[in-house]
Write a protein that holds these residues in place. Structure first.
Motif, PDB file in Angstrom:
ATOM      1  N   LEU A   1       0.821  -1.191   0.000  1.00  0.00           N
ATOM      2  CA  LEU A   1       0.000   0.000   0.000  1.00  0.00           C
ATOM      3  C   LEU A   1       0.866   1.256   0.000  1.00  0.00           C
ATOM      4  CD1 LEU A   1      -2.661  -0.828   2.747  1.00  0.00           C
ATOM      5  CD2 LEU A   1      -2.855  -1.201   0.275  1.00  0.00           C
TER       6      LEU A   1
ATOM      7  N   LEU B   1      -1.480  -0.862  -4.266  1.00  0.00           N
ATOM      8  CA  LEU B   1      -2.520   0.159  -4.315  1.00  0.00           C
ATOM      9  C   LEU B   1      -1.918   1.520  -3.979  1.00  0.00           C
ATOM     10  CD1 LEU B   1      -5.543   0.690  -4.724  1.00  0.00           C
ATOM     11  CD2 LEU B   1      -5.851   0.334  -2.269  1.00  0.00           C
TER      12      LEU B   1
ATOM     13  N   ALA C   1      -7.038   1.850   5.177  1.00  0.00           N
ATOM     14  CA  ALA C   1      -6.872   0.430   5.471  1.00  0.00           C
ATOM     15  C   ALA C   1      -7.232   0.114   6.921  1.00  0.00           C
ATOM     16  CB  ALA C   1      -5.443  -0.007   5.172  1.00  0.00           C
TER      17      ALA C   1
ATOM     18  N   GLU D   1      -2.679   5.322   1.901  1.00  0.00           N
ATOM     19  CA  GLU D   1      -3.794   4.396   2.044  1.00  0.00           C
ATOM     20  C   GLU D   1      -3.931   3.835   3.460  1.00  0.00           C
ATOM     21  OE1 GLU D   1      -6.132   3.468  -0.022  1.00  0.00           O
ATOM     22  OE2 GLU D   1      -5.445   4.551  -1.793  1.00  0.00           O
TER      23      GLU D   1
ATOM     24  N   LEU E   1      -9.494  -1.870  -2.034  1.00  0.00           N
ATOM     25  CA  LEU E   1      -8.640  -2.460  -1.007  1.00  0.00           C
ATOM     26  C   LEU E   1      -8.777  -3.983  -0.999  1.00  0.00           C
ATOM     27  CD1 LEU E   1      -9.224   0.136   1.828  1.00  0.00           C
ATOM     28  CD2 LEU E   1      -6.973  -0.541   0.973  1.00  0.00           C
TER      29      LEU E   1
END
Length: 236
Positions: free
Chosen positions: A108, A199, A116, A112, A189
């Protein structure tokens, strides 16, 4: 097409999903969850993996971690997985595999991380195990919401940036969890964890490709036209 090796990058956050074989339970009760959490926190400290968040469900588990040493995340998951399976089988009088093969994980972008955290907090609700994130004892939600103190957790920098005092940070985080994530963000996600594609924005993905020497995005669908160039299309 051969599957790309699972990507693990030192000093970047990773979202991890591990499911039970054939969707069978990996935790039969709270004693199992407590044992797994103890194994996880000990091994994380030993291997050099920062544990930011977790959600231990019935047939799966989610983790948010940052490995600080090369190869630390695979060593953590392999070691904890094997030890826990032996304990689980002995305790419940069973044999054979417990996990659905390899754990799934994705890298990630740091931007993010807060999303998350919220994503993990809502997994027990999505699984039908609780009516609200604060009702599930086996996630890290209560730590960040100010209802418990879990010393094994490493709060990411993004959480510290939510306020100047513990009260302000906890209140801001509770509001984020209450608001939830847009469905499209939740989908991204979940899909990233399942498929293993990192991501983040285009700049993050390009930097990751330069650092690791491998694709960080799926190739464009289709085949080159006959007579055309056979080179791989540029990533956009």
């Amino acid at each position: 097409m051969a599957r790309l090796p699972r990507l693990s990058v030192t000093d970047l956050p990773h979202l991890v999903l591990w499911q039970g074989h054939n969707r069978h339970a990996v935790f039969a009760d709270d004693d199992d969850r407590q044992a797994f959490l103890a194994l996880l926190t000990d091994a994380a400290a030993r291997e050099g993996v920062e544990l930011h968040a977790y959600a231990l469900l019935d047939v799966s588990l989610w983790l948010l971690v940052t490995p600080r040493r090369v190869g630390a995340l695979p060593r953590l998951m392999q070691g904890v997985g094997r030890t826990y399976v032996r304990r689980f089988n002995q305790r419940h009088g069973r044999t054979g595999t417990l996990w659905e093969g390899r754990y799934r994980a994705t890298v990630l972008a740091p931007q993010e991380l807060l999303a998350a955290l919220v994503f993990l907090d809502h997994q027990p609700v999505r699984a039908g195990l609780a009516s609200a994130p604060e009702d599930w004892a086996w996630s890290s939600h209560r730590h960040y919401a100010g209802a418990a103190s879990l010393r094994a957790l490493h709060a990411p920098a993004a959480w510290w940036g939510l306020g100047d005092t513990p009260f302000a940070r906890e209140a801001a985080y509770r509001q984020r969890v209450h608001d939830g994530l847009p469905p499209e963000h939740e989908r991204r996600l979940h899909e990233a964890a399942v498929k293993g594609w990192p991501l983040g924005d285009a700049q993050f993905l390009a930097a990751l490709e330069a650092q690791t020497g491998r694709r960080a995005r799926p190739a464009r669908p289709g085949r080159p036209r006959k007579g055309g160039s056979k080179s791989v299309p540029k990533l956009s």
